[in-house]
Design a protein around this motif. Sequence first.
Motif, mmCIF file in Angstrom:
data_model
loop_
_atom_site.group_PDB
_atom_site.id
_atom_site.type_symbol
_atom_site.label_atom_id
_atom_site.label_comp_id
_atom_site.label_asym_id
_atom_site.label_seq_id
_atom_site.Cartn_x
_atom_site.Cartn_y
_atom_site.Cartn_z
ATOM 1 N N PHE A 36 0.640 -1.496 -0.061
ATOM 2 C CA PHE A 36 -0.324 0.091 -0.203
ATOM 3 C C PHE A 36 0.796 0.987 -0.350
ATOM 4 C CE2 PHE A 36 -3.547 -2.869 1.898
ATOM 5 C CZ PHE A 36 -4.553 -2.287 0.899
ATOM 6 N N SER A 89 -3.855 4.089 2.404
ATOM 7 C CA SER A 89 -4.597 2.637 2.717
ATOM 8 C C SER A 89 -6.283 2.610 2.272
ATOM 9 C CB SER A 89 -3.891 1.472 3.616
ATOM 10 O OG SER A 89 -4.701 1.725 4.869
ATOM 11 N N PHE A 90 -6.714 2.960 4.304
ATOM 12 C CA PHE A 90 -8.319 2.681 3.783
ATOM 13 C C PHE A 90 -8.533 4.578 3.902
ATOM 14 C CE2 PHE A 90 -7.341 -1.179 4.963
ATOM 15 C CZ PHE A 90 -8.492 -1.883 4.222
ATOM 16 N N SER A 91 -7.259 5.362 3.687
ATOM 17 C CA SER A 91 -7.672 6.727 4.550
ATOM 18 C C SER A 91 -8.046 7.180 5.864
ATOM 19 C CB SER A 91 -8.913 7.635 3.097
ATOM 20 O OG SER A 91 -8.013 8.993 4.035
ATOM 21 N N ARG A 108 -10.841 16.583 -2.484
ATOM 22 C CA ARG A 108 -11.617 18.092 -1.105
ATOM 23 C C ARG A 108 -11.639 19.380 -1.585
ATOM 24 N NH1 ARG A 108 -11.516 12.863 0.080
ATOM 25 N NH2 ARG A 108 -11.017 11.852 2.568
ATOM 26 N N ARG A 143 -14.284 10.746 5.565
ATOM 27 C CA ARG A 143 -15.033 9.941 4.761
ATOM 28 C C ARG A 143 -13.605 8.355 4.186
ATOM 29 N NH1 ARG A 143 -18.447 12.780 1.224
ATOM 30 N NH2 ARG A 143 -18.793 10.627 0.862
ATOM 31 N N GLY A 144 -12.840 8.331 5.382
ATOM 32 C CA GLY A 144 -12.441 7.316 5.302
ATOM 33 C C GLY A 144 -12.583 6.326 4.874
ATOM 34 N N CYS A 145 -12.424 5.015 4.350
ATOM 35 C CA CYS A 145 -12.929 3.809 3.782
ATOM 36 C C CYS A 145 -14.132 2.897 5.020
ATOM 37 C CB CYS A 145 -12.379 2.708 3.755
ATOM 38 S SG CYS A 145 -12.435 1.823 3.067
ATOM 39 N N LEU A 146 -15.118 2.566 4.429
ATOM 40 C CA LEU A 146 -16.034 2.254 5.656
ATOM 41 C C LEU A 146 -16.250 1.012 5.721
ATOM 42 C CD1 LEU A 146 -19.703 3.721 4.613
ATOM 43 C CD2 LEU A 146 -18.278 4.592 6.632
ATOM 44 N N ALA A 147 -14.802 0.357 4.876
ATOM 45 C CA ALA A 147 -15.030 -0.958 5.112
ATOM 46 C C ALA A 147 -13.326 -1.870 5.752
ATOM 47 C CB ALA A 147 -15.301 -1.774 3.920
ATOM 48 N N MET A 191 -10.195 -9.050 3.419
ATOM 49 C CA MET A 191 -9.597 -9.300 1.854
ATOM 50 C C MET A 191 -8.123 -9.492 1.566
ATOM 51 S SD MET A 191 -12.998 -7.547 0.044
ATOM 52 C CE MET A 191 -12.071 -6.701 -1.098
ATOM 53 N N THR A 192 -7.983 -8.463 1.644
ATOM 54 C CA THR A 192 -6.406 -8.187 0.799
ATOM 55 C C THR A 192 -5.690 -9.642 1.843
ATOM 56 O OG1 THR A 192 -6.988 -5.949 1.424
ATOM 57 C CG2 THR A 192 -4.546 -6.255 1.698
ATOM 58 N N LEU A 245 -13.622 -5.401 6.540
ATOM 59 C CA LEU A 245 -13.460 -6.227 5.717
ATOM 60 C C LEU A 245 -12.267 -6.141 4.661
ATOM 61 C CD1 LEU A 245 -16.290 -7.989 3.935
ATOM 62 C CD2 LEU A 245 -16.562 -6.423 2.761
HETATM 63 C C1 HEM Z 1 -8.580 -3.501 0.389
HETATM 64 C C2 HEM Z 1 -9.077 -2.833 -0.084
HETATM 65 C C3 HEM Z 1 -10.068 -1.799 -0.080
HETATM 66 C C4 HEM Z 1 -9.030 -0.565 0.372
HETATM 67 C C5 HEM Z 1 -7.302 0.171 0.410
HETATM 68 C C6 HEM Z 1 -9.731 1.024 -0.395
HETATM 69 C C7 HEM Z 1 -10.188 2.460 0.486
HETATM 70 C C8 HEM Z 1 -10.634 2.978 0.394
HETATM 71 C C9 HEM Z 1 -10.345 4.219 0.160
HETATM 72 C C10 HEM Z 1 -8.314 5.034 -0.022
HETATM 73 C C11 HEM Z 1 -10.981 5.246 0.510
HETATM 74 C C12 HEM Z 1 -11.684 6.915 0.189
HETATM 75 C C13 HEM Z 1 -11.065 7.302 1.532
HETATM 76 C C14 HEM Z 1 -10.624 9.013 1.570
HETATM 77 O O1 HEM Z 1 -11.370 9.113 0.487
HETATM 78 O O2 HEM Z 1 -10.489 9.445 2.370
HETATM 79 C C15 HEM Z 1 -11.908 4.759 0.632
HETATM 80 C C16 HEM Z 1 -13.649 4.937 0.384
HETATM 81 C C17 HEM Z 1 -14.635 4.061 1.053
HETATM 82 N N1 HEM Z 1 -14.402 2.112 0.638
HETATM 83 FE FE1 HEM Z 1 -12.871 1.438 0.714
HETATM 84 N N2 HEM Z 1 -11.199 0.366 0.298
HETATM 85 C C18 HEM Z 1 -11.313 -0.736 0.845
HETATM 86 C C19 HEM Z 1 -12.091 -2.082 0.204
HETATM 87 C C20 HEM Z 1 -13.706 -1.390 0.289
HETATM 88 C C21 HEM Z 1 -14.848 -2.576 0.374
HETATM 89 C C22 HEM Z 1 -14.711 -3.764 0.043
HETATM 90 C C23 HEM Z 1 -16.175 -1.676 0.691
HETATM 91 C C24 HEM Z 1 -17.481 -2.260 0.601
HETATM 92 C C25 HEM Z 1 -17.915 -3.670 1.035
HETATM 93 C C26 HEM Z 1 -15.261 -0.030 0.704
HETATM 94 C C27 HEM Z 1 -16.110 0.769 0.857
HETATM 95 C C28 HEM Z 1 -16.050 2.140 0.299
HETATM 96 C C29 HEM Z 1 -17.685 2.767 0.997
HETATM 97 C C30 HEM Z 1 -18.287 2.827 1.109
HETATM 98 C C31 HEM Z 1 -15.527 4.584 0.785
HETATM 99 C C32 HEM Z 1 -16.405 5.947 0.676
HETATM 100 C C33 HEM Z 1 -16.430 6.537 2.164
HETATM 101 C C34 HEM Z 1 -17.151 7.766 2.233
HETATM 102 O O3 HEM Z 1 -16.996 8.937 1.025
HETATM 103 O O4 HEM Z 1 -17.638 8.328 3.332
HETATM 104 N N3 HEM Z 1 -14.254 0.068 0.625
HETATM 105 N N4 HEM Z 1 -11.635 3.168 0.331
#
Ligand code: HEM
Length: 275
Positions: free
Chosen positions: A128, A204-206, A140, A210-214, A221-222, A217
């Motif tokens: 990552f 990675s997930f931020s 943003r 607004r960070g990743c909700l998952a 997965m990874t 999960l």
């Molecule tokens: C290796 C897997 C994943 C990575 C690395 C990842 C990473 C991220 C990142 C970097 C963001 C943007 C956050 C930001 O802009 O600050 C994000 C947003 C999001 N992710 Fe993930 N994600 C992963 C898997 C998933 C999965 C499996 C789901 C749903 C089942 C998911 C749902 C979401 C949602 C709903 C958002 C938007 C959150 C918002 O805008 O409020 N992600 N993810």
Amino acid sequence: MEVLHVDAVFAALDYLHWSCLSDYFPCLRGWDVDGKEKVIKAADETIKRYQNPIIEERIRQWRSGERKEMEDLVDVFITLKDELINQPDLMAKATNEIDKVVGKDKRLVQESDIERLNYVKACAREAFRLHPLAPFNAPRVATQDTIVGGYFIPKCSHALLSRYGLGRNPKVWVDPLKFDPERHLRDGSDVEVALTEHDLRFISFSTGRRGCLATVLGTCMTTILLARLLQCFAWTPPENAKTVDLAEAEDHLSLATPLMALPRMRLAPHLYPGN
Ligand code: HEM
């Protein structure tokens, strides 16, 4: 159609972070002053033409009860696996950890193993950091004047974080271009390695609202995908090559040349699904 679809996805990704005049002057919307709207519209239509029937068919299958189990999602960890192919000692460490935790030839890696696969997770964290999927995070807009990390950000300005720049920042990372999972392991400590990085030393997930909700999960997965790729196969560079070429393309972060690597089964045949 598949080729057109892939081209359209890459076109859309290329344009994701471009600024467009009409974003700043909405009255110009539709005039397509800088020609970007036309490209994005065409890409969007191709993507929908290809993807919508697949999605609709999936919805139909779920509604009719024909489909009962989750499938697909994910690919990507290719680059990570290649880093390990180029450094067999690191790959051996990860594989040994998996064999120790799971036992050789007993079963495949499963969710309950994740907490004990710290080296595998350190490898994933390193991937990552060094190989972000996209150069920037989602844009943003500042709703008020603010200061972040010592920088003044005026109200209404658009801010992009460089995922590439953060992960390779020499002020934060020693020898930043080296793929070195050990940097994520705390010496002599058995603290569990997490794939999340709330200090944003890389993305990675931020983090934040607004960070990743998952994250759980995504971590699951990874880790399982990488662990199973390593558990099930011994990977080597293709014949006539000593290493896998990890050079990035000039205009995006994917590999410049297609990935080639040779898998060799390393478990008893009955452990592979389908056998
Ligand atoms: C290796 C897997 C994943 C990575 C690395 C990842 C990473 C991220 C990142 C970097 C963001 C943007 C956050 C930001 O802009 O600050 C994000 C947003 C999001 N992710 Fe993930 N994600 C992963 C898997 C998933 C999965 C499996 C789901 C749903 C089942 C998911 C749902 C979401 C949602 C709903 C958002 C938007 C959150 C918002 O805008 O409020 N992600 N993810």
